[in-house]
Design a protein around this motif. Sequence first.
Motif, PDB file in Angstrom:
ATOM      1  N   UNK A 162      42.332  40.294  40.229  1.00 61.27           N
ATOM      2  CA  UNK A 162      41.392  38.773  39.654  1.00 61.27           C
ATOM      3  C   UNK A 162      41.019  39.232  38.036  1.00 61.27           C
ATOM      4  N   UNK A 163      40.554  38.195  37.484  1.00 58.23           N
ATOM      5  CA  UNK A 163      40.477  38.256  36.134  1.00 58.23           C
ATOM      6  C   UNK A 163      39.043  38.065  35.806  1.00 58.23           C
ATOM      7  N   UNK A 164      38.612  38.861  34.568  1.00 58.32           N
ATOM      8  CA  UNK A 164      37.160  38.762  34.219  1.00 58.32           C
ATOM      9  C   UNK A 164      36.991  38.533  32.593  1.00 58.32           C
ATOM     10  N   UNK A 165      36.462  37.621  32.069  1.00 55.21           N
ATOM     11  CA  UNK A 165      36.253  37.607  30.587  1.00 55.21           C
ATOM     12  C   UNK A 165      35.256  38.387  30.196  1.00 55.21           C
ATOM     13  N   UNK A 166      35.809  39.637  29.253  1.00 56.06           N
ATOM     14  CA  UNK A 166      34.932  40.530  28.384  1.00 56.06           C
ATOM     15  C   UNK A 166      34.916  40.313  26.999  1.00 56.06           C
ATOM     16  N   UNK A 167      34.070  41.032  26.255  1.00 60.79           N
ATOM     17  CA  UNK A 167      34.151  40.925  24.971  1.00 60.79           C
ATOM     18  C   UNK A 167      35.298  41.412  24.117  1.00 60.79           C
ATOM     19  N   UNK A 168      36.086  42.047  25.059  1.00 60.57           N
ATOM     20  CA  UNK A 168      37.668  42.311  24.361  1.00 60.57           C
ATOM     21  C   UNK A 168      38.583  41.413  24.880  1.00 60.57           C
ATOM     22  N   UNK A 169      38.378  40.280  25.651  1.00 56.95           N
ATOM     23  CA  UNK A 169      39.198  39.364  26.233  1.00 56.95           C
ATOM     24  C   UNK A 169      39.563  39.597  27.616  1.00 56.95           C
ATOM     25  N   UNK A 170      40.628  39.138  28.062  1.00 58.73           N
ATOM     26  CA  UNK A 170      40.594  38.983  29.709  1.00 58.73           C
ATOM     27  C   UNK A 170      41.099  40.386  30.268  1.00 58.73           C
ATOM     28  N   UNK A 171      40.271  40.990  30.978  1.00 60.52           N
ATOM     29  CA  UNK A 171      40.441  42.046  31.900  1.00 60.52           C
ATOM     30  C   UNK A 171      41.034  41.737  33.207  1.00 60.52           C
ATOM     31  N   UNK A 172      42.237  42.469  33.521  1.00 58.66           N
ATOM     32  CA  UNK A 172      42.713  42.243  34.873  1.00 58.66           C
ATOM     33  C   UNK A 172      42.354  43.395  35.924  1.00 58.66           C
ATOM     34  N   UNK A 173      41.610  43.135  36.967  1.00 60.00           N
ATOM     35  CA  UNK A 173      41.176  44.063  37.909  1.00 60.00           C
ATOM     36  C   UNK A 173      42.117  44.234  39.074  1.00 60.00           C
ATOM     37  N   UNK A 174      42.371  45.347  39.443  1.00 56.23           N
ATOM     38  CA  UNK A 174      43.396  45.683  40.431  1.00 56.23           C
ATOM     39  C   UNK A 174      42.758  45.747  41.721  1.00 56.23           C
ATOM     40  N   UNK A 175      42.043  44.509  42.187  1.00 54.71           N
ATOM     41  CA  UNK A 175      41.392  44.709  43.529  1.00 54.71           C
ATOM     42  C   UNK A 175      41.730  43.083  44.014  1.00 54.71           C
ATOM     43  N   UNK A 176      41.354  43.065  45.416  1.00 61.72           N
ATOM     44  CA  UNK A 176      41.338  41.559  45.918  1.00 61.72           C
ATOM     45  C   UNK A 176      40.095  40.990  46.153  1.00 61.72           C
ATOM     46  N   UNK A 177      40.223  39.689  45.689  1.00 64.50           N
ATOM     47  CA  UNK A 177      38.866  38.744  46.079  1.00 64.50           C
ATOM     48  C   UNK A 177      39.167  38.141  47.497  1.00 64.50           C
ATOM     49  N   UNK A 178      38.090  38.088  48.224  1.00 64.06           N
ATOM     50  CA  UNK A 178      38.221  37.329  49.404  1.00 64.06           C
ATOM     51  C   UNK A 178      38.205  35.863  49.074  1.00 64.06           C
ATOM     52  N   UNK A 179      38.896  35.149  50.019  1.00 65.06           N
ATOM     53  CA  UNK A 179      39.214  33.855  50.090  1.00 65.06           C
ATOM     54  C   UNK A 179      37.783  33.258  50.559  1.00 65.06           C
ATOM     55  N   UNK A 180      36.955  33.809  51.454  1.00 68.18           N
ATOM     56  CA  UNK A 180      36.004  33.274  51.805  1.00 68.18           C
ATOM     57  C   UNK A 180      34.639  33.506  50.698  1.00 68.18           C
ATOM     58  N   UNK A 181      33.573  32.859  50.999  1.00 67.48           N
ATOM     59  CA  UNK A 181      32.592  33.175  49.979  1.00 67.48           C
ATOM     60  C   UNK A 181      31.291  32.649  50.710  1.00 67.48           C
TER      61      UNK A 181
END
Length: 266
Positions: free
Chosen positions: A2-21
């Motif tokens: 998944x992606x997260x916006x940081x002070x240096x731009x878009x950061x890609x994290x090599x993990x899985x986010x669950x489809x449930x919330x």
Amino acid sequence: MFLVGTGAGALQLECATDVSATTVRGSSERVTLAGVRKMQVAPRSLRTVPVSWDARTPTELGSLLDLVEGVWGPGPFRFVTDLAAVTSVLLPREANLMPGFFTSSAAVEGGPVVLADGSLSPRSLLITDGIAYMGTPATLPVLPGSRVTVSTYAQGSGVLQLAAYAADKTRGSNLTASVAPEVPMAPVSATWSVPDDIHWITPGVSGFARVARPAVSFTDGPVGWSPGEGIVGVLTGMDRSALRAEPQQGRQHLSGSASIVELGSR
């Protein structure tokens, strides 16, 4: 992933986010002496999304650990989960055109409208002048080189826009596409490849008489409207354990979990 916006731009994290919330909408209930039940309900719900990983090395998890440890700052951050990428990366209030989440100088609220498929949208925008953007400029992270699709229900011909920004949020040229619905309030869409130097985008529309139900997905074509799966929040509650260790090779593999906790008051 998944992606997260940081002070240096878009950061890609090599993990899985669950489809449930887990979704919680705060409420307060009381019963008066006269036997009348009253309830006050929060104006919006807040979500918690599980994040998990399996058999990852500490190096592969470095960016995730930095985020949890506060190296990127206290946040909050804009997250694009796995589900959001294939449905709509907009925040729920952006996807529903709530006041304060679109460019008010370019559009006014149009109220409920019947869409071409017979369904009812509770909100719409009447485009007045210029470009009506959805959301705060340069806050939606995107991977350079990826595909992005913008769609909306529209009346009349117009232009779909994608404002593009470099990692430091320097404004680039807008990506544009002129489109027209087959019938009034039918869906229109456009898909672009993100330039290699772009890390942030902001969707917008211009020229249409009316629009409703905008969506943005990281897909190669429209996927239909979604109420918005984007999240502004923090990553917290990390739980990790060694899955297996290989000291002779200097490697360790970790499994674990954390949570994206949505923040905000409206």
